[in-house]
Design a protein around this motif. Structure first.
Motif, PDB file in Angstrom:
ATOM      1  N   SER A  13      10.957  12.805  -4.737  1.00 15.15           N
ATOM      2  CA  SER A  13       9.938  12.559  -4.428  1.00 15.15           C
ATOM      3  C   SER A  13       9.146  12.523  -5.611  1.00 15.15           C
ATOM      4  O   SER A  13       9.247  13.542  -6.465  1.00 15.15           O
ATOM      5  CB  SER A  13       9.254  13.215  -3.405  1.00 15.15           C
ATOM      6  N   SER A  14       8.393  11.401  -5.857  1.00 11.39           N
ATOM      7  CA  SER A  14       7.762  11.342  -7.413  1.00 11.39           C
ATOM      8  C   SER A  14       6.413  11.766  -7.371  1.00 11.39           C
ATOM      9  O   SER A  14       5.883  11.760  -6.179  1.00 11.39           O
ATOM     10  CB  SER A  14       7.878   9.898  -7.938  1.00 11.39           C
ATOM     11  N   ARG A  15       5.841  11.893  -8.190  1.00 16.64           N
ATOM     12  CA  ARG A  15       4.471  12.475  -8.236  1.00 16.64           C
ATOM     13  C   ARG A  15       3.232  11.374  -8.016  1.00 16.64           C
ATOM     14  O   ARG A  15       3.529  10.331  -8.178  1.00 16.64           O
ATOM     15  CB  ARG A  15       4.249  13.091  -9.722  1.00 16.64           C
ATOM     16  N   ASN A  16       2.185  12.147  -7.605  1.00 14.12           N
ATOM     17  CA  ASN A  16       1.051  11.097  -7.392  1.00 14.12           C
ATOM     18  C   ASN A  16      -0.031  11.321  -8.687  1.00 14.12           C
ATOM     19  O   ASN A  16      -0.394  12.516  -8.817  1.00 14.12           O
ATOM     20  CB  ASN A  16       0.410  11.188  -6.204  1.00 14.12           C
ATOM     21  N   LYS A  34       1.721   6.254  -7.039  1.00  8.59           N
ATOM     22  CA  LYS A  34       2.799   7.151  -6.935  1.00  8.59           C
ATOM     23  C   LYS A  34       3.895   6.579  -8.012  1.00  8.59           C
ATOM     24  O   LYS A  34       4.195   5.581  -7.899  1.00  8.59           O
ATOM     25  CB  LYS A  34       3.548   7.107  -5.419  1.00  8.59           C
ATOM     26  N   GLU A  36       7.085   6.138  -8.780  1.00  4.22           N
ATOM     27  CA  GLU A  36       8.318   5.930  -8.660  1.00  4.22           C
ATOM     28  C   GLU A  36       9.090   4.974  -9.737  1.00  4.22           C
ATOM     29  O   GLU A  36      10.286   5.152  -9.919  1.00  4.22           O
ATOM     30  CB  GLU A  36       8.557   4.741  -7.533  1.00  4.22           C
ATOM     31  N   VAL A 171       7.267   7.755   0.716  1.00  3.25           N
ATOM     32  CA  VAL A 171       6.050   8.664   1.146  1.00  3.25           C
ATOM     33  C   VAL A 171       6.423   9.885   1.966  1.00  3.25           C
ATOM     34  O   VAL A 171       7.532   9.940   2.481  1.00  3.25           O
ATOM     35  CB  VAL A 171       5.184   7.792   1.938  1.00  3.25           C
ATOM     36  N   ASP A 175       1.483  12.922   1.995  1.00  3.82           N
ATOM     37  CA  ASP A 175       0.588  11.410   1.554  1.00  3.82           C
ATOM     38  C   ASP A 175      -0.150  11.396   2.727  1.00  3.82           C
ATOM     39  O   ASP A 175      -0.735  10.054   2.801  1.00  3.82           O
ATOM     40  CB  ASP A 175       1.531  10.523   1.078  1.00  3.82           C
ATOM     41  N   LEU A 289      -3.342   5.154  -2.144  1.00  7.04           N
ATOM     42  CA  LEU A 289      -2.046   5.430  -2.716  1.00  7.04           C
ATOM     43  C   LEU A 289      -1.597   4.009  -3.173  1.00  7.04           C
ATOM     44  O   LEU A 289      -1.052   3.393  -2.292  1.00  7.04           O
ATOM     45  CB  LEU A 289      -1.142   6.394  -2.036  1.00  7.04           C
ATOM     46  N   ILE A 291       1.837   2.442  -4.748  1.00  6.64           N
ATOM     47  CA  ILE A 291       3.055   2.817  -5.116  1.00  6.64           C
ATOM     48  C   ILE A 291       3.604   1.939  -6.261  1.00  6.64           C
ATOM     49  O   ILE A 291       3.578   0.718  -6.421  1.00  6.64           O
ATOM     50  CB  ILE A 291       4.132   2.377  -3.984  1.00  6.64           C
TER      51      ILE A 291
END
Ligand SMILES: *Cc1c(COP(=O)(O)O)cnc(C)c1O
Length: 315
Positions: A13-16, A34, A36, A171, A175, A289, A291
């Motif tokens: 999972s990638s950071r926000n 996010k 990605e 997500v 999220d 959010l 992406i």
């Protein structure tokens, strides 16, 4: 920053990343991106998501070769080549444009995407635009089997049921606080996964990077939910088209936020999103959010073309 990608076990999972800009303060809107794009330099963003379960299936079925299709600067082609190599597959890329076959050495030298794919062991088959249009016909696939033997077929852009399953993992439960989830749209696979994974109270907004009315029908093939819409005014003339405004936007946004966007997909989305925010399209207090689906590898190729007009994407 490349995470070590384990296609078979690891959940990534990638950071926000919160974005601060005067316009967001003024309108009382929170925007997070996010990241990605940070998953891997070449197997980036949604292309990792789309490949993950396809590679698992190919391995489980005992396949040793992956075959897929794409344009000469395709994020999907390079992702398949590099991911294939990492996971012990041979890869074959059916590339649009038979003129590229005339001098393979020159083609590879001039095109950073194909160069990297070639270094990763991908075998290219360059086909005319006419043949490319028939690429999923039984006749063409039979020719490919005759030439290359058995392979696991991944569609253009990587979109199929398993790709959407992978995109559902973009997500996470963390999220659920967002009111809106935004993404760029090419074939519609990524947004379909996001819609499936969204909460009913969330709205998913797609920004097509190309012209065409077919996308709504494509997305409806993969999802029965209705909490989504498309913003079709920000394609900048069509697929892989851009202008000086978009290039300037990429450079300004990078300077202000330290987030680099790609000109084919993510810049068009963020440009459109900020435009809608400016026009009071989101009510005060909205949490958005967006992406970042990656694609930064494509900048080098775009810069080669921009160079002739004395423009550059600074990265
Ligand atoms: C391929 C790609 C998209 C489009 O994804 P689809 O699933 O085809 O809609 C968006 N952003 C980037 C960076 C891509 O490489």
């Amino acid at each position: 920053m490349d995470l070590k990608i384990d296609f078979f076990t690891r959940q990534i999972s990638s950071r926000n990343h919160q974005i601060f800009l005067p316009i967001l303060d003024e309108k009382g809107v929170e925007l997070f991106i996010k990241r990605e794009d940070e998953i891997h330099s070449f197997v980036s963003g949604n292309k990792f998501r789309k490949l993950k379960y396809n590679l698992q299936k190919a391995k489980n079925e005992g396949h040793t070769t992956l075959l897929t299709f794409g344009g000469a600067f395709s994020n999907h082609i390079i992702a398949t080549a590099v991911a294939g190599k990492m996971n012990g597959f041979n890869t074959i890329g059916i590339i649009r444009g038979d003129e590229l076959a005339t001098d393979l050495q020159q083609t590879i030298q001039d095109n950073p995407t194909l160069q990297k794919a070639h270094e990763s062991g991908m075998i290219f088959e360059f086909v005319s635009r006419e043949t490319y249009r028939t690429k999923i016909s039984e006749e063409f696939l039979e020719q490919l089997t005759a030439k290359f033997g058995n392979f696991y077929l991944i569609p253009e852009g990587g979109t199929n049921e398993l790709a959407i399953k992978g995109c559902e993992e973009i997500v996470t439960v963390n999220d659920s606080k967002f009111d809106y989830i935004c993404c760029s749209v090419g074939t519609g696979g990524t947004i379909s996964g996001l819609i499936n994974a969204s909460e009913d109270y969330q709205k998913v907004i797609g920004f097509p990077s190309l012209k065409g009315d077919f996308l709504k029908t494509e997305i409806e093939k993969y999802t029965t939910k209705t909490n989504w819409s498309l913003q079709t005014d920000f394609h900048f003339g069509g697929y892989a088209k851009y202008n000086a405004t978009l290039i300037r936007f990429i450079n300004d946004f990078n300077e202000e936020t330290k987030v680099l966007l790609d000109p084919i997909y993510t810049a068009k989305m963020i440009y459109g999103l900020l435009q809608i925010i400016k026009n009071d399209g989101f009510k005060k207090g909205s949490k958005i959010l967006a992406i970042h689906t990656g694609g930064l590898q494509g900048i080098q190729g775009v810069n080669q073309k921009l160079h002739k007009n004395n423009e550059q994407i600074i990265h």
